[in-house]
Scaffold this motif. Structure first.
Motif, PDB file in Angstrom:
ATOM      1  N   LEU A   1      30.670 -34.698  11.025  1.00  0.00           N
ATOM      2  CA  LEU A   1      29.422 -33.974  11.205  1.00  0.00           C
ATOM      3  C   LEU A   1      28.859 -33.587   9.843  1.00  0.00           C
ATOM      4  O   LEU A   1      29.595 -33.470   8.860  1.00  0.00           O
ATOM      5  CB  LEU A   1      29.634 -32.721  12.057  1.00  0.00           C
ATOM      6  N   ALA A   2      27.553 -33.395   9.797  1.00  0.00           N
ATOM      7  CA  ALA A   2      26.876 -33.024   8.558  1.00  0.00           C
ATOM      8  C   ALA A   2      26.624 -31.519   8.523  1.00  0.00           C
ATOM      9  O   ALA A   2      26.155 -30.936   9.506  1.00  0.00           O
ATOM     10  CB  ALA A   2      25.549 -33.775   8.434  1.00  0.00           C
ATOM     11  N   VAL A   3      26.953 -30.913   7.401  1.00  0.00           N
ATOM     12  CA  VAL A   3      26.748 -29.479   7.194  1.00  0.00           C
ATOM     13  C   VAL A   3      25.761 -29.295   6.050  1.00  0.00           C
ATOM     14  O   VAL A   3      25.943 -29.850   4.965  1.00  0.00           O
ATOM     15  CB  VAL A   3      28.079 -28.775   6.867  1.00  0.00           C
ATOM     16  N   ARG A   4      24.708 -28.531   6.302  1.00  0.00           N
ATOM     17  CA  ARG A   4      23.673 -28.354   5.285  1.00  0.00           C
ATOM     18  C   ARG A   4      24.085 -27.287   4.276  1.00  0.00           C
ATOM     19  O   ARG A   4      24.499 -26.189   4.642  1.00  0.00           O
ATOM     20  CB  ARG A   4      22.344 -27.973   5.932  1.00  0.00           C
ATOM     21  N   SER A   5      23.946 -27.620   3.015  1.00  0.00           N
ATOM     22  CA  SER A   5      24.263 -26.700   1.916  1.00  0.00           C
ATOM     23  C   SER A   5      23.034 -26.536   1.033  1.00  0.00           C
ATOM     24  O   SER A   5      22.421 -27.526   0.630  1.00  0.00           O
ATOM     25  CB  SER A   5      25.430 -27.251   1.090  1.00  0.00           C
ATOM     26  N   SER A   6      22.666 -25.299   0.737  1.00  0.00           N
ATOM     27  CA  SER A   6      21.486 -25.007  -0.083  1.00  0.00           C
ATOM     28  C   SER A   6      21.904 -24.533  -1.469  1.00  0.00           C
ATOM     29  O   SER A   6      22.863 -23.765  -1.617  1.00  0.00           O
ATOM     30  CB  SER A   6      20.621 -23.939   0.584  1.00  0.00           C
ATOM     31  N   VAL A   7      21.160 -24.977  -2.479  1.00  0.00           N
ATOM     32  CA  VAL A   7      21.509 -24.734  -3.876  1.00  0.00           C
ATOM     33  C   VAL A   7      20.231 -24.450  -4.658  1.00  0.00           C
ATOM     34  O   VAL A   7      19.146 -24.910  -4.292  1.00  0.00           O
ATOM     35  CB  VAL A   7      22.228 -25.964  -4.487  1.00  0.00           C
ATOM     36  N   MET A   8      20.367 -23.714  -5.755  1.00  0.00           N
ATOM     37  CA  MET A   8      19.246 -23.541  -6.679  1.00  0.00           C
ATOM     38  C   MET A   8      19.782 -23.600  -8.111  1.00  0.00           C
ATOM     39  O   MET A   8      20.986 -23.455  -8.351  1.00  0.00           O
ATOM     40  CB  MET A   8      18.520 -22.224  -6.432  1.00  0.00           C
ATOM     41  N   ARG A   9      18.871 -23.820  -9.047  1.00  0.00           N
ATOM     42  CA  ARG A   9      19.289 -23.795 -10.449  1.00  0.00           C
ATOM     43  C   ARG A   9      18.294 -22.971 -11.247  1.00  0.00           C
ATOM     44  O   ARG A   9      17.102 -22.910 -10.936  1.00  0.00           O
ATOM     45  CB  ARG A   9      19.419 -25.200 -11.023  1.00  0.00           C
ATOM     46  N   THR A  10      18.818 -22.346 -12.273  1.00  0.00           N
ATOM     47  CA  THR A  10      18.001 -21.519 -13.153  1.00  0.00           C
ATOM     48  C   THR A  10      17.719 -22.260 -14.456  1.00  0.00           C
ATOM     49  O   THR A  10      18.358 -23.266 -14.774  1.00  0.00           O
ATOM     50  CB  THR A  10      18.709 -20.202 -13.507  1.00  0.00           C
ATOM     51  N   GLY A  11      16.783 -21.733 -15.204  1.00  0.00           N
ATOM     52  CA  GLY A  11      16.635 -22.151 -16.585  1.00  0.00           C
ATOM     53  C   GLY A  11      17.754 -21.536 -17.411  1.00  0.00           C
ATOM     54  O   GLY A  11      18.610 -20.807 -16.886  1.00  0.00           O
ATOM     55  N   PRO A  12      17.783 -21.785 -18.722  1.00  0.00           N
ATOM     56  CA  PRO A  12      18.834 -21.225 -19.584  1.00  0.00           C
ATOM     57  C   PRO A  12      18.905 -19.700 -19.487  1.00  0.00           C
ATOM     58  O   PRO A  12      17.881 -19.024 -19.412  1.00  0.00           O
ATOM     59  CB  PRO A  12      18.421 -21.678 -20.979  1.00  0.00           C
TER      60      PRO A  12
ATOM     61  N   ASP B   1      16.761 -35.413   2.752  1.00  0.00           N
ATOM     62  CA  ASP B   1      16.223 -34.389   1.866  1.00  0.00           C
ATOM     63  C   ASP B   1      15.846 -33.154   2.684  1.00  0.00           C
ATOM     64  O   ASP B   1      14.670 -32.830   2.851  1.00  0.00           O
ATOM     65  CB  ASP B   1      15.006 -34.945   1.124  1.00  0.00           C
ATOM     66  N   PRO B   2      16.859 -32.440   3.208  1.00  0.00           N
ATOM     67  CA  PRO B   2      16.559 -31.272   4.039  1.00  0.00           C
ATOM     68  C   PRO B   2      15.970 -30.129   3.220  1.00  0.00           C
ATOM     69  O   PRO B   2      16.179 -30.030   2.003  1.00  0.00           O
ATOM     70  CB  PRO B   2      17.934 -30.893   4.598  1.00  0.00           C
ATOM     71  N   ALA B   3      15.242 -29.277   3.898  1.00  0.00           N
ATOM     72  CA  ALA B   3      14.674 -28.107   3.233  1.00  0.00           C
ATOM     73  C   ALA B   3      15.773 -27.096   2.947  1.00  0.00           C
ATOM     74  O   ALA B   3      16.663 -26.865   3.773  1.00  0.00           O
ATOM     75  CB  ALA B   3      13.605 -27.471   4.114  1.00  0.00           C
ATOM     76  N   PRO B   4      15.759 -26.474   1.780  1.00  0.00           N
ATOM     77  CA  PRO B   4      16.761 -25.438   1.483  1.00  0.00           C
ATOM     78  C   PRO B   4      16.528 -24.194   2.328  1.00  0.00           C
ATOM     79  O   PRO B   4      15.399 -23.904   2.747  1.00  0.00           O
ATOM     80  CB  PRO B   4      16.538 -25.145   0.001  1.00  0.00           C
ATOM     81  N   ASP B   5      17.586 -23.459   2.589  1.00  0.00           N
ATOM     82  CA  ASP B   5      17.517 -22.192   3.315  1.00  0.00           C
ATOM     83  C   ASP B   5      17.126 -21.107   2.313  1.00  0.00           C
ATOM     84  O   ASP B   5      17.966 -20.591   1.567  1.00  0.00           O
ATOM     85  CB  ASP B   5      18.878 -21.891   3.953  1.00  0.00           C
ATOM     86  N   LEU B   6      15.846 -20.774   2.280  1.00  0.00           N
ATOM     87  CA  LEU B   6      15.338 -19.854   1.265  1.00  0.00           C
ATOM     88  C   LEU B   6      15.896 -18.446   1.425  1.00  0.00           C
ATOM     89  O   LEU B   6      16.160 -17.759   0.431  1.00  0.00           O
ATOM     90  CB  LEU B   6      13.811 -19.829   1.309  1.00  0.00           C
ATOM     91  N   ALA B   7      16.107 -18.012   2.660  1.00  0.00           N
ATOM     92  CA  ALA B   7      16.658 -16.674   2.877  1.00  0.00           C
ATOM     93  C   ALA B   7      18.076 -16.591   2.311  1.00  0.00           C
ATOM     94  O   ALA B   7      18.459 -15.596   1.682  1.00  0.00           O
ATOM     95  CB  ALA B   7      16.653 -16.339   4.359  1.00  0.00           C
ATOM     96  N   LEU B   8      18.849 -17.645   2.518  1.00  0.00           N
ATOM     97  CA  LEU B   8      20.215 -17.685   2.005  1.00  0.00           C
ATOM     98  C   LEU B   8      20.214 -17.659   0.478  1.00  0.00           C
ATOM     99  O   LEU B   8      21.006 -16.944  -0.152  1.00  0.00           O
ATOM    100  CB  LEU B   8      20.892 -18.957   2.512  1.00  0.00           C
TER     101      LEU B   8
ATOM    102  N   PRO C   1      14.533 -17.520 -14.708  1.00  0.00           N
ATOM    103  CA  PRO C   1      13.624 -18.393 -13.952  1.00  0.00           C
ATOM    104  C   PRO C   1      14.384 -19.319 -13.008  1.00  0.00           C
ATOM    105  O   PRO C   1      15.375 -19.947 -13.399  1.00  0.00           O
ATOM    106  CB  PRO C   1      12.931 -19.195 -15.060  1.00  0.00           C
ATOM    107  N   ILE C   2      13.921 -19.386 -11.760  1.00  0.00           N
ATOM    108  CA  ILE C   2      14.477 -20.336 -10.805  1.00  0.00           C
ATOM    109  C   ILE C   2      13.677 -21.627 -10.937  1.00  0.00           C
ATOM    110  O   ILE C   2      12.497 -21.681 -10.597  1.00  0.00           O
ATOM    111  CB  ILE C   2      14.416 -19.799  -9.360  1.00  0.00           C
ATOM    112  N   VAL C   3      14.308 -22.654 -11.448  1.00  0.00           N
ATOM    113  CA  VAL C   3      13.618 -23.906 -11.749  1.00  0.00           C
ATOM    114  C   VAL C   3      13.445 -24.770 -10.515  1.00  0.00           C
ATOM    115  O   VAL C   3      12.417 -25.425 -10.336  1.00  0.00           O
ATOM    116  CB  VAL C   3      14.396 -24.682 -12.840  1.00  0.00           C
ATOM    117  N   GLN C   4      14.446 -24.761  -9.638  1.00  0.00           N
ATOM    118  CA  GLN C   4      14.378 -25.640  -8.470  1.00  0.00           C
ATOM    119  C   GLN C   4      15.329 -25.152  -7.390  1.00  0.00           C
ATOM    120  O   GLN C   4      16.360 -24.536  -7.674  1.00  0.00           O
ATOM    121  CB  GLN C   4      14.751 -27.079  -8.868  1.00  0.00           C
ATOM    122  N   ARG C   5      14.976 -25.431  -6.146  1.00  0.00           N
ATOM    123  CA  ARG C   5      15.836 -25.186  -4.989  1.00  0.00           C
ATOM    124  C   ARG C   5      15.919 -26.476  -4.182  1.00  0.00           C
ATOM    125  O   ARG C   5      14.918 -27.177  -4.045  1.00  0.00           O
ATOM    126  CB  ARG C   5      15.268 -24.065  -4.109  1.00  0.00           C
TER     127      ARG C   5
END
Length: 437
Positions: A232-243, A329-336, A355-359
Motif C-alpha cells: 500500500l502507498a502511504v503519503r508523506s509530506s515534506v518541506m525545505r527551508t533556505g539556509p 505528485d500528491p499535494a502536501p498536507d499543509l496542516a501537518l 524561509p520555506i522554499v518548497q513543500r
C-alpha cells in the motif's frame, strides 16, 4: 510539484532485446542497473516519468542504521560501505556525510524502547547509544530547552536525494546501461511459463529477466502477471527551508517534527509522527494483510478516500495506466507541515523566520511487515521483485540494488536474502513490523 531533480540524459534508441529489463528509475532501479552494467550484463532501465521523480527524490535524505528492523541491518551495514565510496564509484558528490542522527526521548518509556532496539542490534557493533545531559545538549546547539535523552548514532548520516539517483544512473549509462525515460511498460510478457520481455509504449523489448523496482506501482505490475504482492502507498509530506545560520548539524526525529541539514545549508523538515493512507481498490484487496500494522501504528495512521479512487478501479486493463500517471505528485498536507514548522521553531528558535522554499509530498511503498521484497518469484521464472522499502529505501538503496543484481546474475548474494523473500506473503508467515522508532 516535487523537488527539482538533477537532469539525466535519456536514450533515443529503442533496443529490440537485452539481458535484463528494469522497470523503475528510483534509487533501487538505478543501483541495480549500475551493478549489473559494471558486470557486463546488458541492461535496459525503463522509467515512465523521469529518474528519481517519485519517492526517491522526495524522501528525507537520511542514511541510517539506527532504528532499523533487525532483518534489514545486514543490508544497511553493506549500504554504508557503498555510500562511503559513492563519490569514487559514480564520480560525483551526492552529499553523503556522516553527521549523526538523534532519536529524541521524552521520558523513560521512550528510553526503554530504544534500549530494547540496542539489544537487538548488539551483534552489529554499531556506535548507537543513549545520550543525556551536557553531551546531548552539545549535539543540539541552539535548542530552547534541555531534553530528557536520545538514542544517538554518530556515524549515521545523510545524502541528497535529488542528486543521488541521477548520479548513480549516469554512472550506469557510462558503464553501458541503456536508460529510457518517458517510456512506460504496458505489460510484462511471458512465453513457455517464464518471463520473455516487456511491451512498452514505444514497442516490445525481449529479455530473459525483468526486475520490478516500481515503488508504489509494483503491486499493480505484479497483478498483471497474476502475482499477489500486498503493498500500500502511504503519503508523506515534506518541506525545505533556505539556509539557516546556527542550526543543528545532522538529523533528528522528535515528537512532532524531524529535520535533516542539507548540503545547501537549508533543512528538510517533516512532521515525522503521522502517516496517511489514501484508500484505493488495493486497500480492500490487502486489508487483512495490513491489519497487524494498523493496530500497532494506529495512533499515527489516518485514512482518506484517494481522489484517484474511481480512476484506479479499472486497474491497468487498457495498458495506459502508467502513461496517465507519469509522476505521482500528491499535494502536501499543509496542516501537518505547519504543525511541524511550529514545533521545530519552538524547539530551535533559530528556525523562526526561516524561509520555506518548497513543500511537497510523495508516496511510500509499504509492505505489511515494513521490510522490502528483494526476491525471485518461484511461480514466475525470470521475474525479480525489488520493492516495498516502507520509507527505508533511500539509505539502503545502493546495497539493495547490489543484492538485486546478485540475484539476477546468480552471484553470491551480498547478504542472506531470505528475510526479503517474496513467498513470505503467501506461505502463512505472520507479518509485523519491528523497528526502533
Amino acid at each position: 510539484m516535487g523537488p527539482v531533480v538533477d537532469v539525466v540524459p535519456t536514450s533515443t534508441e529503442m533496443p529490440a532485446s537485452t539481458d535484463v529489463v528494469i522497470i523503475g528509475g528510483g534509487i533501487i532501479g538505478v543501483s541495480t542497473a549500475l551493478f549489473l552494467a559494471l558486470r557486463g550484463v546488458s541492461v535496459v532501465l525503463l522509467e515512465k516519468g523521469h529518474i528519481a521523480g517519485e519517492q526517491s527524490s522526495r524522501n528525507w535524505g537520511w542514511v541510517r542504521r539506527m532504528g532499523r528492523d533487525p532483518r534489514e541491518l545486514p543490508l544497511i551495514v553493506e549500504a554504508f560501505k557503498i555510500w562511503d565510496g559513492m563519490e569514487a564509484l559514480v564520480g560525483e558528490d551526492v552529499g553523503f556525510r556522516r553527521t549523526g542522527i538523534l532519536y529524541m526521548c521524552d521520558n523513560d518509556k521512550d528510553v526503554a524502547h530504544h534500549q530494547d532496539w540496542l539489544r537487538k542490534a548488539d551483534d552489529y557493533a554499531l556506535d548507537s547509544r543513549i545520550v543525556t545531559g551536557p553531551e546531548l545538549a552539545g549535539l543540539r546547539p541552539g535548542a530552547a530547552k534541555p531534553s530528557h535523552a536520545a538514542l544517538y548514532t554518530g556515524s549515521d548520516g545523510r545524502a541528497e536525494p535529488q542528486k543521488a539517483g541521477p548520479a548513480i544512473v549516469r554512472a550506469a549509462i557510462r558503464a553501458g546501461a541503456s536508460v529510457l525515460q518517458q517510456c512506460s511498460v504496458r505489460t510484462i510478457e511471458t512465453e513457455g511459463g517464464r518471463v520473455s520481455g516487456v511491451v512498452t509504449e514505444r514497442g516490445p523489448i525481449r529479455a530473459s529477466t525483468v526486475v520490478i523496482a516500481g515503488g508504489a506501482w509494483s503491486s499493480t505490475l505484479c497483478h498483471g502477471l497474476g502475482i499477489r504482492l500486498p503493498q500500500l502507498a502511504v503519503r508523506s509530506s515534506v518541506m525545505r527551508t533556505g539556509p539557516v545560520e546556527g542550526g543543528p548539524e545532522g538529523a533528528a526525529w522528535a515528537d512532532g517534527y524531524a529535520y535533516r541539514k542539507r548540503l545547501d545549508g537549508g533543512y528538510t523538515i517533516a512532521e515525522g509522527s503521522s502517516s496517511r493512507h489514501e484508500i484505493v481498490p488495493d486497500s480492500f484487496r490487502y486489508f487483512r494483510d495490513f491489519v497487524p500494522m494498523m493496530l500497532q501504528e494506529w495512533q499515527s495512521f489516518s485514512l482518506r478516500i484517494s481522489p484517484d479512487f474511481v480512476g484506479l478501479l479499472g486497474g491497468n486493463q487498457d495498458g495506459l495506466l502508467y502513461e496517465r500517471h507519469r509522476v505521482l505528485d500528491p499535494a502536501p498536507d499543509l496542516a501537518l507541515l505547519r504543525r511541524a514548522q511550529s514545533r521545530i521553531e519552538r524547539a530551535f528558535p533559530v528556525f523562526q523566520g526561516a524561509p520555506i522554499v518548497q513543500r511537497w509530498a510523495g508516496y511510500i511503498d509499504a509492505t505489511p511487515d515494513a521490510v522490502p521484497v528483494i526476491s525471485t518469484v518461484k511461480s514466475q521464472p525470470g521475474l525479480v521483485i525489488a520493492t516495498g522499502f516502507s520509507g527505508h529505501g533511500f539509505g539502503i538503496g545502493p546495497a539493495a540494488g547490489r543484492l538485486t543484481a546478485d540475484i539476477v546474475t546468480g552471484d553470491t548474494p551480498l547478504v542472506d536474502p531470505t528475510p526479503f523473500r517474496y513467498e513470505r506473503f503467501i506461505d502463512g508467515t505472520r507479518h509485523r513490523p519491528s523497528t526502533g522508532v
